[in-house]
Design an enzyme around this catalytic site. Structure first.
Site, PDB file in Angstrom:
ATOM      1  N   CYS A 122      -1.980   9.658  -7.102  1.00 37.64           N
ATOM      2  CA  CYS A 122      -3.180   9.480  -6.258  1.00 37.64           C
ATOM      3  C   CYS A 122      -4.141  10.646  -6.489  1.00 37.64           C
ATOM      4  CB  CYS A 122      -2.806   9.386  -4.782  1.00 37.64           C
ATOM      5  SG  CYS A 122      -4.282   9.198  -3.761  1.00 37.64           S
ATOM      6  N   LYS A 142       0.862  -1.188   0.000  1.00 30.60           N
ATOM      7  CA  LYS A 142       0.000   0.000   0.000  1.00 30.60           C
ATOM      8  C   LYS A 142       0.901   1.241   0.000  1.00 30.60           C
ATOM      9  CE  LYS A 142      -3.439   2.843   0.524  1.00 30.60           C
ATOM     10  NZ  LYS A 142      -4.334   3.120  -0.608  1.00 30.60           N
TER      11      LYS A 142
HETATM   12  C1  SIN Z   1      -6.064   6.022  -2.240  1.00 31.21           C
HETATM   13  O1  SIN Z   1      -5.573   5.593  -1.189  1.00 31.21           O
HETATM   14  O2  SIN Z   1      -6.733   7.057  -2.274  1.00 31.21           O
HETATM   15  C2  SIN Z   1      -5.860   5.255  -3.505  1.00 31.21           C
HETATM   16  C3  SIN Z   1      -4.441   5.171  -3.883  1.00 31.21           C
HETATM   17  C4  SIN Z   1      -4.124   5.813  -5.169  1.00 31.21           C
HETATM   18  O3  SIN Z   1      -5.003   6.071  -5.985  1.00 31.21           O
HETATM   19  O4  SIN Z   1      -2.950   6.065  -5.417  1.00 31.21           O
END
Ligand code: SIN
Length: 308
Positions: free
Chosen positions: A128, A45
């Site tokens: 993001c 993540k």
């Molecule tokens: C998010 O955590 O908002 C999604 C991750 C991303 O789109 O990079």
């Protein structure tokens, strides 16, 4: 004998399947499950300097055709992931650290921390779309190139970049040429389409709460957009930068399409929400296609789209 293994530089992936960062990769347990599956490696993540709870719920909406998320980078912080990387080394599969800063300087601090650990590679998340009040780094090309140039001085590990979709060929060409110069090892194409909305007609409201109910669009509908980005990036980089294709991967046929487009590996996002069993299904289905078409290895078909 079918060989599904691929390499990005010195990293060997026994299969070309990964999770897309964000799905099933936030906790040690989830990452452990990915590594026990038929995935060839794992992308963590996206980690930030501090732990984050992310955006308010509801922040994810999933249908068979698409997903909309505005997670807001919930994660357990870079120190946690650096610490568990050493434990997860035992699986002998590439461990890729995805990371993002809120300011330019944070990218460098994060890269320094990650560089001193058991991670095998870095995926710089410049795409993001879900941070309220913040833009998408990758749409500021000069700043993105500056960050990547400096990151290359900080780390000797394999380095890749996760990009958003672009709407014109010229921008993709410019990025591919610059990444060749900067010696970027791989690109992940693509993050979610930044602006997606869906309305719940019964309740007359949007289906997610953060960011005015608008979030990143993923899932099956993303595949045609992503394939086009992969085809163009592969062409403009002359096949010299490895590509991880992400967007709507559900079957071996989808994986095969990404290979023809020029992606060496694929990342599974929305469909992985149902669990890592998808990787063994993808493996069986891709092997079947390879058997039927008498293909031995991925390289034989990489970017081999036929002309009309
Ligand atoms: C998010 O955590 O908002 C999604 C991750 C991303 O789109 O990079």
């Amino acid at each position: 004998m079918i060989d599904l293994s691929v390499r990005i530089k010195n990293l060997k992936f026994e299969t070309p399947f990964l999770n897309a960062s964000g799905v099933w990769c936030t906790t040690e347990n989830e990452i452990d499950e990915i590594l026990k599956s038929e995935a060839g490696g794992v992308v963590f993540k996206t980690m930030t300097l501090e732990k984050r709870v992310g955006n308010p719920e509801p922040r994810l909406y999933v249908t068979d055709d698409f997903s909309i998320n505005s997670m807001g980078l919930p994660n357990l912080g870079v120190d946690y992931y650096c610490q568990i990387a050493s434990k997860l080394k035992k699986y002998q599969k590439p461990l890729i650290a995805s990371f993002a800063g809120f300011k330019e300087k944070e990218f460098y601090i994060l890269a320094e921390k990650i560089d001193n650990t058991d991670f095998d590679g870095l995926e710089v998340n410049l795409s993001c779309p879900n941070l309220e009040g913040k833009g998408i780094f990758a749409y500021d090309l000069d700043l993105s190139f500056k960050i990547l140039k400096n990151l290359k001085k900080i780390t000797k590990k394999v380095i890749g970049v996760k990009l958003p979709p672009y709407n014109d060929r010229e921008t993709i060409k410019k990025i591919a040429e610059k990444f060749l110069q900067l010696k970027i090892d791989f690109v992940t194409l693509i993050n979610s389409y930044p602006l997606g909305a869906f309305i719940d007609t019964k309740n007359e409201r949007l289906v997610i709460k953060p960011n005015q109910g608008i979030g990143g669009l993923g899932g099956r509908v993303l595949k045609p957009i992503s394939l086009a980005q992969v085809i163009l990036f592969h062409k403009f980089s002359q096949g010299k930068i490895d590509i991880i294709g992400v967007g709507g991967v559900e079957t071996g046929d989808d994986v095969y399409q990404y290979i023809l487009a020029g992606a060496k590996l694929v990342g599974v996002g929305t469909r992985l929400l149902k669990g890592p069993k998808i990787f063994s299904n993808l493996k069986k289905q891709l092997e079947k296609i390879f058997r039927e078409k008498k293909i031995n290895k991925i390289e034989d078909k990489l970017g081999q789209l036929k002309d009309y």
